[in-house]
Structures are given as C-alpha cells and as structure tokens.
Design an enzyme around this catalytic site. Structure first.
Site, short mmCIF file in Angstrom:
data_model
loop_
_atom_site.label_atom_id
_atom_site.label_comp_id
_atom_site.label_asym_id
_atom_site.label_seq_id
_atom_site.Cartn_x
_atom_site.Cartn_y
_atom_site.Cartn_z
N GLU A 1 -10.70 -1.82 23.34
CA GLU A 1 -9.67 -0.86 23.75
C GLU A 1 -8.54 -1.55 24.52
O GLU A 1 -8.24 -1.27 25.67
CB GLU A 1 -10.31 0.26 24.57
N GLU B 1 -15.33 3.35 17.03
CA GLU B 1 -15.97 4.21 18.03
C GLU B 1 -15.56 5.64 17.74
O GLU B 1 -14.37 5.93 17.62
CB GLU B 1 -15.53 3.87 19.46
#
Length: 460
Positions: free
Chosen positions: A164, A359
């Site tokens: 991320e 994810e």
C-alpha cells in the site's frame, strides 16, 4: 455456464497476509526486533508477539489453502527476521524459514508472491536512522531486497516492494515508515515518500536487468473517493485526491515520473523532499509489469470541511464522509462492489498494464462457541459481489486482471492489532488477550469459496 465469462486457466486465486500479522515467533531463531514487536497490547488490541503462530503452523495453513483450491499466496519477508538490525549480517535461520514456507507452497501447487515491506521497520533503524527519513535506510532496504530476490528468484516470480505504497503519501506514513522522531511536517511526509519510491525504483531496475522471468509491480491502497455532492468543489477535491494518492504513484510505476500536478504543487509550495541530483534518473527506470492494489471500500469527500491551504495529501483528514447510499460494516467501511469494477476498469484503461487486486475482504466481528459453524453470510455476499464485479470489469469492460487475492482469509489481527476484526473464511481460536489453542476452524464462507474456486470462478 456462460462460456463468454469463463476465467483464464492461469488466473490466480489466493490469500494475502503480512508477516507481523501471521508469524509470531517474535524473539526466536535470531529474529531482531521490529517497531511492532515493542508495541504493547491495549484494552482493545493485542500485542504483536504471537499473531496466529504461522511460523510453527504454516503447514496446517497451507493445507487449508490447498484444500480451498487456492493457487497463490502472497507473503511478506520480515526484514528484521532476516537482517536483525536492518543493515548488518543476514540471519540464515530467518532465510531458512522462508525457504520452508516457499517450498511448502510449491509442493502444494501454490504460486508464491513476496512483498518486501509491510510497515514493520527493524527497530534499530527506526532508532538510529529515523526509518525512511534516512537515505542510509534506503540503501539498507535495497541491500536486503536484492539479497532476497537473488535467493528466491528461482522459485518466486511475483514481487512487490511496499505494501500500500500510497499510504506513504498520507499522514499514515509516520506510523509505518519507522519514523521515530520529528514534527510530522509536510516536508517529512514528502521526503519519506520520495525515499521509498527511490528504493522501489532501484529494486525494479535490479529485477528487470537480471531476471527475464520475474514479474515486478507496484502496489497501492485503492479507496476510491466520490464527491460528497455534485458541487464543483467536491468534484475538484475528489479529482485531486485521485491524482495525488493514486495516479501519482502509478505514473511513476509505469511511466517513470511523478505526476505533473504533484511536481507543480511541490514547486509552488517550496516543499523540501530531499530531491538530489540523479534521483530523477533512478525514478525513470521504473517499469511495472503489473499494478497491484488493495480494495475494501469507497468513501466521499466534502470539500467544505477542508481548511483553505490544506495539502491534498490531508484532505481526507478533514473532509471524509461515509456514503449514505451504501451499507457499511461495524467499523464504517462501506460495501461497494460497483466501485471495485469501476476502479479496475479505469486503472486498466489509463495504464494498459495488467492489474492485480491482491487484497479484498470485509472485517466482521465473530465469536465461535466451540461447536457450531460460524454462519458468515455477509462475507459470502461480499466476496460473491466483488468477484462478480471483477468479472464484469474483465468481460464487459475489457480489463486484463491477473488474479484475485483475499485479505487474511485465515483470521489474523487487523492492521491495528485487533483480532476481533476478522476477515478470514477460517476462524483462528484466539482473542486479543487470550491465545487459547489457536485452532483453525472453517466458517461457512470457507466451503462456499472452496466450491467457487473448484470451478475457477466460472459459475459466478
């Protein structure tokens, strides 16, 4: 079966985790401390010492994945497990563990993907170097990354550096980069972000110069932001957020430069981000083989709540509002499968590089009574709707998608150390303050997902 929606035979279905949320074993076999190892438990959170003890139970977990017909597992190599102080000697016992884990996947027909950094800076580098504020930390990370790539590239063909990565362009950067001291200024935020991009770029270049069969990608946390209303200021703020938090990174990953709007903002506001001679040449070497991302929810921005002069990086700190048209879980995370389709399609249209959701999932509060199956129908609905939306992006919109990895499909502590926010289709029998027996217990969603993956998702 609709043959026009038949999934590619080489499509990846799997699970995605971080080492700090799975492994435990925080002080054995030569592992050094990370910044997470010294964070204490609180009333509503656990410490990070045991997680779900996958260090000792990985065979059991891999068997569960194999039984679910998963063919990919994204793990993280803990930097402090293989380099205890971050920049000194390598710890062979730590490397041996990941050898066993990777070989265990391959034995079961599960393709490994490795992430090199998921927030858990070696404590020594946080204390001595202030984490990624220091270029020495950048060099230490690149050294660690090259060693891991050299060691595993014969068996691991999919790699990302930072989990991320766009979070390093928000205030969250000060919690995930080993930042130990400072005034949390905008200059510091931009400096850390730039340093992590330099680290990513150097490893990108290393892979592409040495390994023809290894795929290397960038990853961001996608939380698409809608304007809260049709007021032009809300629409403008939403566009700026997309540019600063998403497109700026993807422009660099794919095209080798930061977004022009971001560079203009830096110039106009005299931001010192430790830009040095030669940095642009390093960034220019980036060439992503795929664009990976997490996706859980969408949100909205109310520009009226954002103080004048606020950097776009901070807009959501002031103006984020939940979407009143969407349902949400207990933690206020909205459920938006159409948003998932929209961002997949937009990402592929914009960059024409294969995209990879690595994810996706929903956190729910669940308790096992020791006997009866957990009936997690909302999780089933969530994954069914999001997989179907992904297929719409592929078959109706033309996006090229490599796979679909759920997040934490065997329960793990959340990123804020709360095991009671559960994402898994397999329950792990522990609470925040009681390890119990850590028994793995399939939920209703486990059997649903097993059935879906047995047919490669074709019947959704």
């Amino acid at each position: 079966m609709d043959l026009s929606r038949r999934m590619p035979k080489d499509f990846f279905w799997g699970n995605s985790v971080s080492s700090m949320q799975t492994e435990g074993a925080w002080n054995i076999d030569g592992k050094g401390k990370s910044v997470y190892d010294v964070r204490p438990a609180t009333e509503h959170t656990a410490d990070w010492h045991d997680a779900i003890d996958e260090y000792h139970r990985y065979d059991e977990d891999l068997d569960l994945m194999q039984s679910m017909h998963m063919n990919m597992y994204r793990i993280q190599i803990s930097w402090s497990r293989v380099v205890p102080d971050g920049d000194g000697d390598f710890n062979q016992a730590g490397i041996d563990f990941y050898d066993r884990l990777v070989d265990g996947m391959l034995k079961r027909g599960i393709t490994p993907m490795i992430c090199l950094y998921h927030f858990d800076m070696p404590l020594a580098l946080a204390q001595k170097e202030n984490g990624f504020m220091s270029r020495h930390t950048v060099d230490a990370f690149v050294r660690f990354g090259k060693k891991m790539i050299e060691h595993f590239a014969d068996r691991v063909k999919y790699w990302i550096t930072f989990n991320e990565h766009n979070l390093y362009f928000t205030n969250e950067v000060f919690n995930i980069s080993g930042y130990d001291h400072g005034d949390r200024s905008l200059n510091d935020l931009y400096t850390i972000f730039h340093h992590t991009m330099l680290a990513h770029a150097q490893l990108d270049a290393f892979v592409h110069a040495n390994y023809d069969d290894v795929k290397f990608g960038g990853m961001i946390a996608y939380t698409p932001v809608y304007p809260a209303t049709s007021k032009p200021n809300d629409v403008f703020a939403a566009r700026q957020l997309d540019q600063f938090l998403n497109n700026n990174l993807n422009d660099a990953f794919v095209h080798g430069h930061y977004a022009h709007e971001v560079l203009t903002y830096i110039k106009n506001n005299d931001i010192d981000y430790d830009h040095q001679a030669g940095d642009d040449d390093i960034i220019a070497n980036m060439h992503a083989d795929f664009l990976a991302f997490s996706y859980y929810r969408t949100t909205t921005i109310n520009a009226d709540k954002v103080p004048a002069g606020t950097a776009p990086n901070h807009y959501l700190d002031y103006g984020m509002e939940s979407n009143r048209f969407l349902k949400a879980n207990k933690w206020g995370w909205t459920i938006d499968p159409l948003g998932f389709r929209n961002m997949i399609t937009d990402l592929y249209n914009r960059y024409e590089v294969p995209v990879f959701p690595i994810e996706n999932g929903i956190g729910l509060e669940e308790h096992w009574d020791g006997q009866n199956m957990i009936e997690d129908d909302l999780r089933i609905q969530y994954h069914e709707e999001h997989i179907s939306a992904m297929k719409d992006a592929m078959f109706l919109d033309g996006a090229k998608v490599l796979g679909y990895l759920g997040w934490g499909l065997i329960d793990i502590p959340s990123s804020h150390a709360d095991i009671e926010k559960r994402y898994g289709v397999v329950y792990v029998n522990r609470s925040n303050h009681d390890l119990k027996d850590m028994q793995r217990v399939p939920k209703k969603s486990y059997y649903w997902l097993k059935s879906v993956l047995a047919k490669n998702g074709d019947e959704l």
